[in-house]
Design an enzyme around this catalytic site. Structure first.
Site, PDB file in Angstrom:
ATOM      1  N   SER A 146       0.838  -1.214   0.000  1.00  0.00           N
ATOM      2  CA  SER A 146       0.000   0.000   0.000  1.00  0.00           C
ATOM      3  C   SER A 146       0.867   1.256   0.000  1.00  0.00           C
ATOM      4  O   SER A 146       0.523   2.261  -0.629  1.00  0.00           O
ATOM      5  CB  SER A 146      -0.944   0.015   1.202  1.00  0.00           C
ATOM      6  N   ASP A 204       6.984   2.567   6.114  1.00  0.00           N
ATOM      7  CA  ASP A 204       6.783   1.947   4.799  1.00  0.00           C
ATOM      8  C   ASP A 204       6.887   2.959   3.665  1.00  0.00           C
ATOM      9  O   ASP A 204       7.546   2.708   2.648  1.00  0.00           O
ATOM     10  CB  ASP A 204       5.421   1.240   4.740  1.00  0.00           C
TER      11      ASP A 204
END
Length: 397
Positions: A146, A204
């Site tokens: 994502s 991330d």
């Protein structure tokens, strides 16, 4: 629009060391995974915005007039890094998302529309464009899929608006943005991650933006200046798990046995720091057998610690046993309890050894990819720098 067409990619992420311990104030090392997400943006004259996500079978379009109405009376700051909860609420109503829904497809669409509207909010006319995103990363496996999606979206939309430069020049295959532009890409990608995950750490999207290895400690994210690229085998056990439940279980064990578990966390912290020092030496001195011996020892030590914390799983034991039989060292990456594991491959590891291990792991029901850690972050591509298979997917929609 400043850009009529562009191709962008961003890497996934893996945790090299420090999973779970990082929650308790210890150092973790997050590293880019060279399974990449690719995006193609194309300006159109159709009067609509299209998003095509073939990995998750999602193909949607909206009239730009209908989207513009969502900005009526909007008083937000286009440069703000804070998530605009009012716009998110309008978008949820617009695409009929129920509160508490975290369906992958819907969250991806919500993140796309949010970044698109925020980036172009002060434009006189919303641009008509089509975006296609395709990923080599499995979704929901804790590998930063994502974030790679959000990083690609941010880089593409900011380039299209002209907010950041387009650094690719003729005859170049790939190009990187300036540090200031990367900061902006990362800021917008973090907003996408907030929409998808609620309360992400920011690790991330930082890995997807800068690549390489990042040190994460007490909320501070620091890119390591020079790191080697490491060959690995990535295995997905395909055993589902709940990160929340696993994190809670570790916390309970620490509370129950503080004198036992605190030294374990301290040791994991030392593993991360020793690994960081070893990677720095490899980057400056060149990799040696001694360095790989240390990296393999650290992998084994950390995997044992993770089992002590209670986040191991029989499928991960299988991964470690099978690969060790071929002289290879493995550990879980991420939350554990199944999920994914990484296996270090030395430069001299023969392809036949890797193939034999992969064959056994596939027989155990795992998916495997031979890839690398520590590669570049978000990249702007020329079309001829993308494999024909990927290019044909991106240009099919």
């Amino acid at each position: 629009m400043h850009v009529r067409e562009c191709y962008i990619s961003a890497p996934g992420k893996s945790i090299l060391h420090g999973e779970h311990a990082v929650v308790h104030g210890k150092v973790a090392l997050a590293v880019s995974l060279n399974l990449r997400t690719y995006l193609r943006l194309q300006a159109t004259s159709a009067g609509e915005v299209c998003i095509n996500l073939p990995n998750i079978d999602t193909f949607l379009s909206w009239d730009i007039t209908a989207l513009r109405s969502l900005l009526s009376g909007w008083k937000g700051d286009c440069s703000s890094s804070e998530l605009d909860s009012n716009l998110v609420k309008r978008l949820r109503e617009f695409i009929a998302v129920t509160e508490g829904c975290n369906d992958t497809r819907i969250m991806a669409v919500l993140a796309f529309l949010y970044i698109y509207l925020r980036v172009f909010a002060d434009a006189e006319v919303l641009p008509s464009l089509s975006v296609c995103v395709w990923s080599e990363l499995p979704t929901g496996a804790g590998l930063g899929s994502s974030a790679a999606f959000s990083v690609c979206l941010s880089a593409a939309l900011l380039s299209a608006k002209g907010t950041i430069s387009t650094p690719l020049i003729q005859q170049q295959n790939t190009a990187r943005w300036s540090e200031a532009d990367l900061e902006l890409i990362n800021k917008w990608a973090f907003q996408g991650e907030k929409i998808i995950h609620g309360n992400p750490s920011g690790v991330d999207n930082a890995v997807g933006t800068w690549g390489g290895v990042l040190r994460y400690h007490a909320g501070m994210i620091t890119p390591l200046s020079r790191v080697p690229t490491l060959r690995i085998l990535l295995s997905n056990t395909k055993v589902p798990r709940s990160t929340k439940v696993l994190v809670s279980g570790v916390k309970d064990k620490i509370n129950k046995y503080p004198s036992v578990m605190t030294p374990v966390l301290d040791s994991v912290d030392a593993v991360s720091q020793t690994c960081e020092q070893t990677l720095a030496e490899m980057a400056t001195e060149g990799a040696s057998t001694k360095h790989y011996n240390i990296l393999e020892d650290l992998i084994d030590i950390n995997q044992h610690h993770l089992n002590v914390m209670g986040v191991g799983h029989s499928s991960l034991d299988t991964l470690c046993r099978v690969t060790l039989a071929h002289g290879l060292h493995s550990k879980l990456t991420g939350a554990g309890g199944g999920g994914c594991g990484i296996t270090l491959l030395r430069p001299e590891t023969e392809p036949s050894v890797v193939q034999a291990a992969v064959q056994e792991l596939k027989e155990a029901g795992f998916d495997c990819w031979e890839t690398s850690l520590g590669g570049p972050g978000v990249l702007l591509h020329s079309s001829n720098s993308i494999t024909q298979d990927t290019l044909s997917i991106l240009t099919s929609y």
